[in-house]
Design a protein around this motif. Structure first.
Motif, PDB file in Angstrom:
ATOM      1  N   GLU A 142      -5.631 -13.392   6.766  1.00  0.00           N
ATOM      2  CA  GLU A 142      -4.467 -12.668   6.286  1.00  0.00           C
ATOM      3  C   GLU A 142      -4.716 -12.349   4.820  1.00  0.00           C
ATOM      4  O   GLU A 142      -5.238 -13.195   4.081  1.00  0.00           O
ATOM      5  CB  GLU A 142      -3.192 -13.500   6.421  1.00  0.00           C
ATOM      6  CG  GLU A 142      -2.792 -13.794   7.856  1.00  0.00           C
ATOM      7  CD  GLU A 142      -2.354 -12.559   8.627  1.00  0.00           C
ATOM      8  OE1 GLU A 142      -1.803 -11.624   8.023  1.00  0.00           O
ATOM      9  OE2 GLU A 142      -2.579 -12.540   9.855  1.00  0.00           O
ATOM     10  N   ARG A 143      -4.372 -11.141   4.398  1.00  0.00           N
ATOM     11  CA  ARG A 143      -4.478 -10.794   2.980  1.00  0.00           C
ATOM     12  C   ARG A 143      -3.132 -11.110   2.345  1.00  0.00           C
ATOM     13  O   ARG A 143      -2.112 -10.547   2.720  1.00  0.00           O
ATOM     14  CB  ARG A 143      -4.829  -9.315   2.807  1.00  0.00           C
ATOM     15  CG  ARG A 143      -4.910  -8.921   1.332  1.00  0.00           C
ATOM     16  CD  ARG A 143      -5.497  -7.553   1.080  1.00  0.00           C
ATOM     17  NE  ARG A 143      -5.184  -6.504   2.001  1.00  0.00           N
ATOM     18  CZ  ARG A 143      -4.133  -5.686   1.911  1.00  0.00           C
ATOM     19  NH1 ARG A 143      -3.235  -5.834   0.943  1.00  0.00           N
ATOM     20  NH2 ARG A 143      -3.955  -4.729   2.806  1.00  0.00           N
ATOM     21  N   VAL A 144      -3.139 -12.029   1.373  1.00  0.00           N
ATOM     22  CA  VAL A 144      -1.905 -12.489   0.735  1.00  0.00           C
ATOM     23  C   VAL A 144      -2.033 -12.366  -0.779  1.00  0.00           C
ATOM     24  O   VAL A 144      -3.132 -12.425  -1.332  1.00  0.00           O
ATOM     25  CB  VAL A 144      -1.573 -13.946   1.131  1.00  0.00           C
ATOM     26  CG1 VAL A 144      -1.310 -14.063   2.626  1.00  0.00           C
ATOM     27  CG2 VAL A 144      -2.667 -14.908   0.711  1.00  0.00           C
ATOM     28  N   GLU A 145      -0.909 -12.210  -1.430  1.00  0.00           N
ATOM     29  CA  GLU A 145      -0.874 -12.171  -2.893  1.00  0.00           C
ATOM     30  C   GLU A 145      -0.678 -13.588  -3.406  1.00  0.00           C
ATOM     31  O   GLU A 145       0.275 -14.271  -3.007  1.00  0.00           O
ATOM     32  CB  GLU A 145       0.274 -11.276  -3.354  1.00  0.00           C
ATOM     33  CG  GLU A 145       0.391 -11.163  -4.854  1.00  0.00           C
ATOM     34  CD  GLU A 145       1.595 -10.337  -5.284  1.00  0.00           C
ATOM     35  OE1 GLU A 145       2.000 -10.499  -6.451  1.00  0.00           O
ATOM     36  OE2 GLU A 145       2.132  -9.569  -4.475  1.00  0.00           O
ATOM     37  N   ARG A 146      -1.572 -14.031  -4.264  1.00  0.00           N
ATOM     38  CA  ARG A 146      -1.491 -15.380  -4.827  1.00  0.00           C
ATOM     39  C   ARG A 146      -1.892 -15.342  -6.295  1.00  0.00           C
ATOM     40  O   ARG A 146      -2.624 -14.452  -6.731  1.00  0.00           O
ATOM     41  CB  ARG A 146      -2.422 -16.354  -4.096  1.00  0.00           C
ATOM     42  CG  ARG A 146      -2.085 -16.587  -2.636  1.00  0.00           C
ATOM     43  CD  ARG A 146      -0.772 -17.372  -2.500  1.00  0.00           C
ATOM     44  NE  ARG A 146      -0.424 -17.617  -1.114  1.00  0.00           N
ATOM     45  CZ  ARG A 146       0.394 -16.866  -0.383  1.00  0.00           C
ATOM     46  NH1 ARG A 146       0.944 -15.781  -0.908  1.00  0.00           N
ATOM     47  NH2 ARG A 146       0.673 -17.182   0.863  1.00  0.00           N
ATOM     48  N   GLY A 147      -1.453 -16.346  -7.031  1.00  0.00           N
ATOM     49  CA  GLY A 147      -1.877 -16.507  -8.411  1.00  0.00           C
ATOM     50  C   GLY A 147      -3.201 -17.236  -8.458  1.00  0.00           C
ATOM     51  O   GLY A 147      -3.387 -18.231  -7.761  1.00  0.00           O
ATOM     52  N   VAL A 148      -4.137 -16.721  -9.241  1.00  0.00           N
ATOM     53  CA  VAL A 148      -5.412 -17.399  -9.470  1.00  0.00           C
ATOM     54  C   VAL A 148      -5.569 -17.606 -10.966  1.00  0.00           C
ATOM     55  O   VAL A 148      -4.970 -16.884 -11.774  1.00  0.00           O
ATOM     56  CB  VAL A 148      -6.611 -16.622  -8.880  1.00  0.00           C
ATOM     57  CG1 VAL A 148      -6.479 -16.465  -7.377  1.00  0.00           C
ATOM     58  CG2 VAL A 148      -6.794 -15.280  -9.535  1.00  0.00           C
ATOM     59  N   THR A 149      -6.355 -18.592 -11.326  1.00  0.00           N
ATOM     60  CA  THR A 149      -6.536 -18.944 -12.728  1.00  0.00           C
ATOM     61  C   THR A 149      -7.924 -18.544 -13.192  1.00  0.00           C
ATOM     62  O   THR A 149      -8.924 -18.919 -12.569  1.00  0.00           O
ATOM     63  CB  THR A 149      -6.344 -20.458 -12.929  1.00  0.00           C
ATOM     64  OG1 THR A 149      -5.044 -20.821 -12.445  1.00  0.00           O
ATOM     65  CG2 THR A 149      -6.474 -20.840 -14.390  1.00  0.00           C
ATOM     66  N   CYS A 150      -7.989 -17.789 -14.274  1.00  0.00           N
ATOM     67  CA  CYS A 150      -9.267 -17.386 -14.860  1.00  0.00           C
ATOM     68  C   CYS A 150      -9.880 -18.586 -15.574  1.00  0.00           C
ATOM     69  O   CYS A 150      -9.199 -19.258 -16.355  1.00  0.00           O
ATOM     70  CB  CYS A 150      -9.072 -16.243 -15.842  1.00  0.00           C
ATOM     71  SG  CYS A 150      -8.466 -14.743 -15.066  1.00  0.00           S
ATOM     72  N   GLU A 151     -11.146 -18.844 -15.302  1.00  0.00           N
ATOM     73  CA  GLU A 151     -11.829 -19.994 -15.897  1.00  0.00           C
ATOM     74  C   GLU A 151     -11.989 -19.845 -17.410  1.00  0.00           C
ATOM     75  O   GLU A 151     -11.884 -20.818 -18.142  1.00  0.00           O
ATOM     76  CB  GLU A 151     -13.207 -20.197 -15.248  1.00  0.00           C
ATOM     77  CG  GLU A 151     -13.161 -20.504 -13.772  1.00  0.00           C
ATOM     78  CD  GLU A 151     -12.615 -21.885 -13.447  1.00  0.00           C
ATOM     79  OE1 GLU A 151     -12.644 -22.770 -14.311  1.00  0.00           O
ATOM     80  OE2 GLU A 151     -12.154 -22.061 -12.305  1.00  0.00           O
ATOM     81  N   ARG A 169      -2.168 -12.443 -10.701  1.00  0.00           N
ATOM     82  CA  ARG A 169      -1.850 -12.197  -9.291  1.00  0.00           C
ATOM     83  C   ARG A 169      -3.005 -11.424  -8.672  1.00  0.00           C
ATOM     84  O   ARG A 169      -3.517 -10.470  -9.269  1.00  0.00           O
ATOM     85  CB  ARG A 169      -0.561 -11.394  -9.131  1.00  0.00           C
ATOM     86  CG  ARG A 169       0.669 -12.056  -9.718  1.00  0.00           C
ATOM     87  CD  ARG A 169       0.973 -13.422  -9.168  1.00  0.00           C
ATOM     88  NE  ARG A 169       1.498 -13.383  -7.810  1.00  0.00           N
ATOM     89  CZ  ARG A 169       1.807 -14.470  -7.109  1.00  0.00           C
ATOM     90  NH1 ARG A 169       1.632 -15.668  -7.617  1.00  0.00           N
ATOM     91  NH2 ARG A 169       2.270 -14.365  -5.888  1.00  0.00           N
ATOM     92  N   ALA A 170      -3.443 -11.840  -7.488  1.00  0.00           N
ATOM     93  CA  ALA A 170      -4.590 -11.211  -6.839  1.00  0.00           C
ATOM     94  C   ALA A 170      -4.427 -11.247  -5.331  1.00  0.00           C
ATOM     95  O   ALA A 170      -3.682 -12.071  -4.787  1.00  0.00           O
ATOM     96  CB  ALA A 170      -5.877 -11.944  -7.235  1.00  0.00           C
ATOM     97  N   TRP A 171      -5.144 -10.343  -4.650  1.00  0.00           N
ATOM     98  CA  TRP A 171      -5.246 -10.417  -3.200  1.00  0.00           C
ATOM     99  C   TRP A 171      -6.266 -11.489  -2.849  1.00  0.00           C
ATOM    100  O   TRP A 171      -7.336 -11.548  -3.450  1.00  0.00           O
ATOM    101  CB  TRP A 171      -5.715  -9.096  -2.603  1.00  0.00           C
ATOM    102  CG  TRP A 171      -4.761  -7.954  -2.675  1.00  0.00           C
ATOM    103  CD1 TRP A 171      -4.988  -6.727  -3.220  1.00  0.00           C
ATOM    104  CD2 TRP A 171      -3.432  -7.905  -2.142  1.00  0.00           C
ATOM    105  NE1 TRP A 171      -3.879  -5.927  -3.071  1.00  0.00           N
ATOM    106  CE2 TRP A 171      -2.914  -6.623  -2.403  1.00  0.00           C
ATOM    107  CE3 TRP A 171      -2.628  -8.824  -1.459  1.00  0.00           C
ATOM    108  CZ2 TRP A 171      -1.632  -6.244  -2.018  1.00  0.00           C
ATOM    109  CZ3 TRP A 171      -1.348  -8.439  -1.077  1.00  0.00           C
ATOM    110  CH2 TRP A 171      -0.861  -7.165  -1.359  1.00  0.00           C
ATOM    111  N   VAL A 172      -5.912 -12.305  -1.870  1.00  0.00           N
ATOM    112  CA  VAL A 172      -6.803 -13.348  -1.365  1.00  0.00           C
ATOM    113  C   VAL A 172      -6.771 -13.277   0.152  1.00  0.00           C
ATOM    114  O   VAL A 172      -5.693 -13.169   0.747  1.00  0.00           O
ATOM    115  CB  VAL A 172      -6.350 -14.763  -1.805  1.00  0.00           C
ATOM    116  CG1 VAL A 172      -7.323 -15.821  -1.306  1.00  0.00           C
ATOM    117  CG2 VAL A 172      -6.185 -14.842  -3.317  1.00  0.00           C
ATOM    118  N   TYR A 173      -7.939 -13.346   0.766  1.00  0.00           N
ATOM    119  CA  TYR A 173      -8.008 -13.414   2.226  1.00  0.00           C
ATOM    120  C   TYR A 173      -8.064 -14.885   2.611  1.00  0.00           C
ATOM    121  O   TYR A 173      -9.031 -15.578   2.298  1.00  0.00           O
ATOM    122  CB  TYR A 173      -9.241 -12.665   2.753  1.00  0.00           C
ATOM    123  CG  TYR A 173      -9.150 -11.176   2.543  1.00  0.00           C
ATOM    124  CD1 TYR A 173      -8.556 -10.363   3.499  1.00  0.00           C
ATOM    125  CD2 TYR A 173      -9.645 -10.583   1.390  1.00  0.00           C
ATOM    126  CE1 TYR A 173      -8.458  -8.983   3.307  1.00  0.00           C
ATOM    127  CE2 TYR A 173      -9.554  -9.209   1.196  1.00  0.00           C
ATOM    128  CZ  TYR A 173      -8.967  -8.416   2.151  1.00  0.00           C
ATOM    129  OH  TYR A 173      -8.862  -7.060   1.962  1.00  0.00           O
TER     130      TYR A 173
END
Length: 136
Positions: free
Chosen positions: A91-100, A107-111
């Protein structure tokens, strides 16, 4: 919504799908991580399964604007994702990711694994404890 993509498997730099799908179509690629998910081995590629307390490592990929629409379609096809299809593997979902580099949240698309796939993986799958597929 033109969100960047968080990739954690075969689309990461140095992996076989990176060149086939992303080369020449990105403006930026940077190490990042997704909290609230764990990784499982798949048949030649990983699955991120949403689970509190987990961390998945990957890259935040920002597409060049003129390539975005086609890239989104190509990635959906690669991941065998169609909105609302019960046969989806992901499923393609919108989630928050943290830049190293700077710790900012984006906010990014994540499968992520589709619900039926996630149930099977939790029951019988091989978890990648490091959360980093290339380092497994």
């Amino acid at each position: 919504m033109r969100l960047p993509f968080f990739v954690y498997g075969t689309l990461r730099p140095g992996r076989h799908n990176h060149d086939a799908f992303l080369r020449g179509r990105t403006r930026a690629e940077a190490p990042a991580h997704l909290t609230g998910a764990v990784l499982y081995e798949g048949p030649g590629y990983p699955y991120a399964v949403e689970e509190p307390g987990g961390v998945v490592y990957g890259e935040l990929v920002t597409a060049v604007p003129e390539a975005y629409a086609r890239l989104l379609l190509d990635l959906d096809r690669l991941e065998e994702y169609a909105p609302g299809d019960p046969r989806n593997l992901y499923e393609r979902v919108e989630r928050g990711v943290t830049c190293e580099a700077d710790g900012r949240s984006v906010r990014a698309w994540v499968y992520v694994a589709a619900p039926s796939v996630a149930v099977r993986l939790r029951a019988r799958g091989k978890r990648i404890e490091s959360g980093d597929w290339p380092a497994r």
